[in-house]
Design a protein around this motif. Structure first.
Motif, PDB file in Angstrom:
ATOM      1  N   VAL A 101      57.616  17.060  24.856  1.00  0.00           N
ATOM      2  CA  VAL A 101      56.298  17.626  25.157  1.00  0.00           C
ATOM      3  C   VAL A 101      55.713  18.293  23.923  1.00  0.00           C
ATOM      4  N   TYR A 102      56.556  19.019  23.166  1.00  0.00           N
ATOM      5  CA  TYR A 102      56.066  19.766  22.009  1.00  0.00           C
ATOM      6  C   TYR A 102      56.016  18.924  20.735  1.00  0.00           C
ATOM      7  N   THR A 103      56.408  17.642  20.832  1.00  0.00           N
ATOM      8  CA  THR A 103      56.263  16.758  19.685  1.00  0.00           C
ATOM      9  C   THR A 103      54.773  16.541  19.395  1.00  0.00           C
ATOM     10  N   ASN A 104      54.366  16.782  18.159  1.00  0.00           N
ATOM     11  CA  ASN A 104      52.953  16.660  17.775  1.00  0.00           C
ATOM     12  C   ASN A 104      52.038  17.480  18.679  1.00  0.00           C
ATOM     13  N   ILE A 105      52.474  18.679  19.035  1.00  0.00           N
ATOM     14  CA  ILE A 105      51.709  19.487  19.980  1.00  0.00           C
ATOM     15  C   ILE A 105      50.320  19.826  19.442  1.00  0.00           C
ATOM     16  N   LYS A 106      50.190  19.975  18.114  1.00  0.00           N
ATOM     17  CA  LYS A 106      48.866  20.275  17.557  1.00  0.00           C
ATOM     18  C   LYS A 106      47.898  19.116  17.785  1.00  0.00           C
ATOM     19  N   ILE A 107      48.392  17.882  17.596  1.00  0.00           N
ATOM     20  CA  ILE A 107      47.555  16.705  17.820  1.00  0.00           C
ATOM     21  C   ILE A 107      47.199  16.581  19.297  1.00  0.00           C
ATOM     22  N   LYS A 108      48.145  16.888  20.163  1.00  0.00           N
ATOM     23  CA  LYS A 108      47.894  16.808  21.603  1.00  0.00           C
ATOM     24  C   LYS A 108      46.822  17.809  22.021  1.00  0.00           C
ATOM     25  N   VAL A 109      46.937  19.024  21.534  1.00  0.00           N
ATOM     26  CA  VAL A 109      45.956  20.052  21.885  1.00  0.00           C
ATOM     27  C   VAL A 109      44.574  19.681  21.338  1.00  0.00           C
ATOM     28  N   LYS A 110      44.521  19.219  20.101  1.00  0.00           N
ATOM     29  CA  LYS A 110      43.245  18.821  19.514  1.00  0.00           C
ATOM     30  C   LYS A 110      42.637  17.645  20.267  1.00  0.00           C
ATOM     31  N   SER A 111      43.474  16.684  20.658  1.00  0.00           N
ATOM     32  CA  SER A 111      42.980  15.535  21.424  1.00  0.00           C
ATOM     33  C   SER A 111      42.423  15.973  22.764  1.00  0.00           C
ATOM     34  N   PHE A 112      43.143  16.895  23.418  1.00  0.00           N
ATOM     35  CA  PHE A 112      42.673  17.380  24.721  1.00  0.00           C
ATOM     36  C   PHE A 112      41.363  18.130  24.578  1.00  0.00           C
ATOM     37  N   ILE A 113      41.247  18.968  23.539  1.00  0.00           N
ATOM     38  CA  ILE A 113      40.009  19.723  23.323  1.00  0.00           C
ATOM     39  C   ILE A 113      38.847  18.764  23.088  1.00  0.00           C
ATOM     40  N   PHE A 114      39.071  17.763  22.253  1.00  0.00           N
ATOM     41  CA  PHE A 114      38.014  16.800  21.951  1.00  0.00           C
ATOM     42  C   PHE A 114      37.605  16.041  23.209  1.00  0.00           C
ATOM     43  N   MET A 115      38.584  15.615  24.008  1.00  0.00           N
ATOM     44  CA  MET A 115      38.287  14.846  25.213  1.00  0.00           C
ATOM     45  C   MET A 115      37.673  15.723  26.309  1.00  0.00           C
ATOM     46  N   SER A 116      37.818  17.033  26.197  1.00  0.00           N
ATOM     47  CA  SER A 116      37.285  17.935  27.222  1.00  0.00           C
ATOM     48  C   SER A 116      35.784  18.153  27.096  1.00  0.00           C
ATOM     49  N   PHE A 117      35.234  17.928  25.915  1.00  0.00           N
ATOM     50  CA  PHE A 117      33.824  18.244  25.693  1.00  0.00           C
ATOM     51  C   PHE A 117      32.877  17.468  26.608  1.00  0.00           C
ATOM     52  N   PRO A 118      33.028  16.141  26.797  1.00  0.00           N
ATOM     53  CA  PRO A 118      32.119  15.433  27.715  1.00  0.00           C
ATOM     54  C   PRO A 118      32.162  16.000  29.126  1.00  0.00           C
ATOM     55  N   ALA A 119      33.357  16.338  29.606  1.00  0.00           N
ATOM     56  CA  ALA A 119      33.478  16.915  30.954  1.00  0.00           C
ATOM     57  C   ALA A 119      32.804  18.280  31.022  1.00  0.00           C
TER      58      ALA A 119
END
Length: 257
Positions: free
Chosen positions: A89-107
């Motif tokens: 889960v914590y592998t590449n956690i920074k990329i995961k968080v950034k991806s989630f933040i980016f994908m959250s904007f349209p919603a």
């Protein structure tokens, strides 16, 4: 976990497999009570995280990844410990968080638009807008989950996870349309059950307009949302497992076992 190593490009997924994936995910959880309990607890954590702005950008992707990896772990029979799953889960956690933040904007923009529309449109129009938002979230949730899985690869970047997920939407529109139909039906069923429970509250002695009724409505709604979210994430996880599997048939047989 072999599945994470083979995430490159999605395979050829037929509509039958895509249509059955949500039902396989639901049956998979129902046949494993302990896994169902863990997924429900993570779903509760996600729902409780929603009102906590900024912090939820970190907690929600962690719990989403945890649910997906626990389900994939059971499908593949790897018998990984909780600590080993959390390491993934914590592998590449920074990329995961950034991806989630980016994908959250349209919603978030969609939600802000609806909040702005409350003062300008009638209730009937708002109902359609809310329904449109829920349909959008069902599809966008699948794209976001895909971005998080792609981010689990050691060489993944924010650009790769986002663009690959959006390309998936463009290249496989019929698959996403089938998912929209299924999860809209599931949403309507959930709302029907929710409405039925709320309507029978007066018959069990709960006075209309009382504080107890308000508490019961909030509690029932909370439970319904958590259960729907648990089954939704399990369904899209199985779908993504099929999509990135070596063959759709092989993945389907593994998920059914």
């Amino acid at each position: 976990m072999i599945f994470l190593k083979q995430i490159e490009t999605p395979g050829n997924l037929d509509l039958r497999t895509a249509f059955l994936a949500p039902f396989q995910g639901i049956s998979f959880l129902l046949s494993r009570p302990f896994l169902l309990l863990k997924v429900l607890l993570c779903s509760v954590a996600i729902v409780l995280s929603l009102p906590v702005f900024i912090l939820n950008f970190f907690t929600i992707p962690i719990f989403l990844c945890l649910i997906m990896l626990m389900i994939i772990n059971d499908i593949e029979g790897d018998n990984l410990s909780f600590a080993e799953i959390m390491t993934l889960v914590y592998t590449n956690i920074k990329i995961k968080v950034k991806s989630f933040i980016f994908m959250s904007f349209p919603a978030l923009l969609f939600i802000l638009y609806i909040l702005h529309s409350i003062e300008n449109f009638s209730k009937s129009v708002l109902i359609y807008e809310m329904f449109g938002l829920l349909c959008f979230l069902n599809i966008w949730g699948l794209i976001t989950a895909n971005a998080l899985l792609i981010s689990s690869k050691n060489n993944s970047t924010l650009l790769n996870s986002v663009t690959d997920s959006l390309n998936l939407l463009v290249s496989k529109p019929f698959v996403f349309f089938s998912q929209l139909i299924i999860w809209t039906m599931g949403l309507m069923f959930t709302l029907a059950v929710l409405g039925a429970y709320i309507l029978i509250l007066p018959s069990v002695g709960v006075a209309h307009g009382s504080l107890l009724e308000m508490v019961m409505v909030i509690l029932i709604t909370f439970i319904a949302v958590c259960v729907y979210l648990a089954f939704y994430i399990s369904g899209i996880t199985v779908l993504l497992y099929h999509w990135y599997g070596k063959t759709s048939q092989q993945s389907e047989d593994t998920a059914d076992s």
